[in-house]
Design an enzyme around this catalytic site. Structure first.
Site, PDB file in Angstrom:
ATOM      1  N   VAL A 166      -3.632 -13.567  -1.520  1.00 26.63           N
ATOM      2  CA  VAL A 166      -4.315 -12.594  -2.376  1.00 26.63           C
ATOM      3  C   VAL A 166      -5.541 -11.950  -1.721  1.00 26.63           C
ATOM      4  O   VAL A 166      -6.300 -11.243  -2.382  1.00 26.63           O
ATOM      5  CB  VAL A 166      -4.732 -13.226  -3.732  1.00 26.63           C
ATOM      6  N   LYS A 167      -5.735 -12.152  -0.427  1.00 27.09           N
ATOM      7  CA  LYS A 167      -6.903 -11.569   0.217  1.00 27.09           C
ATOM      8  C   LYS A 167      -6.636 -10.111   0.641  1.00 27.09           C
ATOM      9  O   LYS A 167      -5.498  -9.666   0.697  1.00 27.09           O
ATOM     10  CB  LYS A 167      -7.311 -12.404   1.434  1.00 27.09           C
ATOM     11  N   THR A 168      -7.742  -9.428   0.972  1.00 23.94           N
ATOM     12  CA  THR A 168      -7.648  -7.990   1.260  1.00 23.94           C
ATOM     13  C   THR A 168      -6.609  -7.697   2.328  1.00 23.94           C
ATOM     14  O   THR A 168      -5.775  -6.817   2.164  1.00 23.94           O
ATOM     15  CB  THR A 168      -9.007  -7.431   1.719  1.00 23.94           C
TER      16      THR A 168
END
Ligand SMILES: *Cc1c(COP(=O)(O)O)cnc(C)c1O
Length: 400
Positions: A185-187
């Site tokens: 779910v990170k950038t």
């Protein structure tokens, strides 16, 4: 965020390069791999993108914190200061080394309060870990200045702020080292994965050896088997498929941030009509990664009222005071000292004496601030209809 919103032909091509060789291991296999070294290339490109010298890829952002602290020489009994608003991973890594997490308040940046930091430094403090939470900068220059006066290294947990900067200088390069996460779910994402960056060659060498069972990597990537070992290590190696995805995602990171900035600006404009609302303080607005949009209401009561209207209008926001992953008073397992170890480590000493005690009331200023803060994650892609729905909900909430 997250970066998988824009997986495309670029990621596929990078992965196929690896599958075409069959070599998934980052080291060795010189003859079969036809010059393909994705993890090594990813490390070099990520460090260059951040404007620093060395990158060390590992299996997760949590491991990145652990490997960085291990290389800094942190061990049992050492105190490591971080903030009480962060993801559990930050202090899990500290406890995993036997070190003692010490928590500071956060201020209007929603990151480490330098004034409280200064109060929490003791003769046992061996490392300071400010976290650039929710895509934006901690007061890192002030924190580094305080740490320098006490001769303590700063490790920046940049897991949530890849690509963010202050006056053009990348977060993760202000301290002795910086860590990143590429979890799902990170950038930018590689599914699972992490990176440590540093300008210190010796520190990088220690991290590189530690993350690979202590192999000394005299040539990196070098032939295996003939190396020496300076110390014991562990296996935290990233695999080639992750490195491949990382290369494709890194090339898109600045454009992801640009897209998020546009959406965030529209959300802020609509939210600004809510009476008494303050936006989270940004050290450098131009350098924000715009991964999240945070606004602070005047009271808990107003916060609940506003979020009720937002929820009724299909635009409910996150209140981290109600989320058990990110905020100190909600870490019930930490506060209770719950552990799988039968002898109670790290909360009990081997003899059974209580070693760590965490008071739920420790951080009153953060509790007040977080209880009245609302947060939206900012996607890379948002349809015009959804943006109108959200901005309409915010304007509706202004009348609440
Ligand atoms: C995600 C995250 C981590 C841990 O990263 P993983 O790759 O999920 O292990 C560490 N710190 C912060 C602030 C995070 O948000």
């Amino acid at each position: 965020m997250p970066g998988f919103e824009i997986f495309g032909e670029e990621e596929k091509k990078e992965i196929l390069d690896v599958l075409d060789t069959g070599v998934l291991f980052r080291y060795e296999f010189g003859a079969q791999r036809k010059g393909v070294y994705k993890v090594l290339e990813f490390e070099k490109q990520f460090a260059a993108y951040c404007g620093t010298s060395y990158g060390q890829a590992v299996t997760s952002g949590t491991v990145a914190l652990k490997v960085a602290m291990a290389a800094l020489g942190i061990g049992p009994g050492d105190e490591v200061i971080t903030q009480g608003f962060t993801f559990v991973a930050t202090w899990e890594a500290i406890l995993d080394l036997g070190a003692i997490p010490v928590f500071t308040e956060v201020d209007a940046t929603l990151n480490m309060d330098p004034v409280d930091l200064e109060k929490k430094i003791t003769a046992k403090t061996r490392c300071i870990i400010p976290v650039h939470m929710l895509g934006a900068q901690a007061r890192i220059q002030e924190i580094v200045a305080i740490a320098k006066r006490h001769d303590i290294p700063v490790l920046e947990d940049t897991a949530q702020a890849a690509g963010a900067r202050i006056n053009g200088r990348h977060l993760g390069t202000f301290g002795t080292c910086g860590t990143f996460s590429f979890d799902a779910v990170k950038t930018m994402t590689t599914g699972e994965g992490g990176m440590i960056i540093t300008a210190d060659e010796e520190l990088w060498r220690t991290m590189s050896e530690y993350h690979d069972h202590g192999h000394d990597h005299v040539v990196n990537p070098g032939a295996r088997g003939g190396e020496g070992r300076r110390f014991i290590g562990f296996n935290y190696r990233m695999m080639e498929l992750q490195g491949a995805i990382g290369l494709a995602q890194l090339a898109k990171l600045d454009s992801m941030i640009e897209a998020q900035k546009k959406t965030k600006a529209a959300l802020k404009e609509a939210a600004a009509s809510i009476p008494g609302l303050k936006f989270r303080e940004l050290v450098d607005e131009a350098g924000d990664s715009a991964t999240f949009c945070c606004f602070i209401l005047e009271s808990r009561e107003q916060c609940l009222r506003v979020n009720k209207v937002l929820t009724e209008n299909k635009a409910g926001a996150i209140n981290f005071g109600e989320n058990s992953w990110h905020f100190y008073p909600r870490w019930e397992h930490l506060l209770a000292g719950s552990t799988v170890a039968q002898n109670g480590w790290p909360f009990l000493e081997p003899g059974g004496k209580r070693r760590l005690i965490y008071d739920p009331e420790l951080l009153p200023a953060s509790a007040d601030l977080i209880s009245r803060t609302l947060v939206y994650p900012v996607p890379i892609k948002m349809s015009e209809e959804r943006l109108v729905e959200m901005t309409t909900a915010l304007r509706q909430a202004a009348k609440a």
